[in-house]
Design a protein around this motif. Structure first.
Motif, short mmCIF file in Angstrom:
data_model
loop_
_atom_site.label_atom_id
_atom_site.label_comp_id
_atom_site.label_asym_id
_atom_site.label_seq_id
_atom_site.Cartn_x
_atom_site.Cartn_y
_atom_site.Cartn_z
N PHE A 29 52.30 43.76 121.60
CA PHE A 29 50.87 43.79 121.85
C PHE A 29 50.38 42.47 122.45
O PHE A 29 49.56 42.47 123.38
N SER A 30 50.87 41.36 121.93
CA SER A 30 50.34 40.06 122.35
C SER A 30 50.68 39.71 123.80
O SER A 30 50.19 38.72 124.33
N ASN A 31 51.50 40.51 124.45
CA ASN A 31 51.82 40.28 125.85
C ASN A 31 50.79 40.84 126.81
O ASN A 31 50.82 40.51 128.00
N TYR A 32 49.91 41.71 126.31
CA TYR A 32 49.07 42.51 127.20
C TYR A 32 47.59 42.21 127.07
O TYR A 32 47.04 42.28 125.97
N PRO A 33 46.94 41.96 128.21
CA PRO A 33 45.47 42.07 128.20
C PRO A 33 45.08 43.50 127.86
O PRO A 33 45.86 44.44 128.05
N MET A 34 43.90 43.66 127.30
CA MET A 34 43.43 44.98 126.88
C MET A 34 42.03 45.22 127.42
O MET A 34 41.26 44.28 127.68
N GLY A 35 41.70 46.50 127.56
CA GLY A 35 40.37 46.84 128.05
C GLY A 35 39.77 48.01 127.31
O GLY A 35 40.48 48.78 126.65
N TRP A 36 38.45 48.12 127.42
CA TRP A 36 37.71 49.29 126.93
C TRP A 36 36.95 49.89 128.11
O TRP A 36 36.34 49.16 128.91
N PHE A 37 36.99 51.21 128.17
CA PHE A 37 36.27 51.98 129.18
C PHE A 37 35.47 53.07 128.47
O PHE A 37 35.70 53.34 127.29
N ARG A 38 34.56 53.69 129.18
CA ARG A 38 33.81 54.81 128.61
C ARG A 38 33.50 55.84 129.69
O ARG A 38 33.41 55.51 130.87
N GLN A 39 33.34 57.08 129.23
CA GLN A 39 33.04 58.18 130.14
C GLN A 39 31.99 59.09 129.53
O GLN A 39 32.24 59.71 128.48
#
Length: 124
Positions: A29-39
């Motif tokens: 997990f700590s290797n990755y940037p993360m994002g939130w999206f919505r629809q």
């Protein structure tokens, strides 16, 4: 195989708060940037916020600045979205996403992995 599982959605009145969580498994997990999206119904999936892999940098769409906060816990392999002062326009299915090709990344095609989505409904 990467799995992303969102939780914490639901129904809230305008002005209220919710905290979404997204737990990741299958990769470091700590290797990755993360994002939130919505629809929202009838609309395209749109960017909400993203966070760098170490949590030191965050980026938001203008409509949520000052109301939403993205954070992460690299021990618990979880990313969060704290949503305050919610408005009816925030009603949507919210998705977490992982492994963008760059940071900050605001487009859906830039992310490799997606959760199943969770409903957030804000009543007026």
């Amino acid at each position: 195989q990467v799995h992303l599982v969102e939780s914490g959605g639901g129904l809230v009145q305008a002005g209220g708060s919710l905290r979404l969580s997204c737990a990741m498994s299958g990769r470091t997990f700590s290797n990755y940037p993360m994002g939130w999206f919505r629809q929202a119904p009838g609309k395209e999936r749109g960017f909400v916020a993203c966070i760098s892999s170490n949590g030191g940098s965050t980026y938001y769409t203008d409509s949520v600045k000052g109301r939403f906060t993205i954070s992460r816990d690299n021990v618990k392999n979880t990313v969060y979205l704290q949503m305050n002062n919610l408005k009816p326009d925030d009603t949507a299915v919210y998705y977490c996403a992982a492994a963008p090709t760059r940071y900050p990344a605001t487009q859906t095609y830039e992310y490799d992995y997606w959760g199943q989505g969770i409903q957030v409904t804000v009543s007026s």
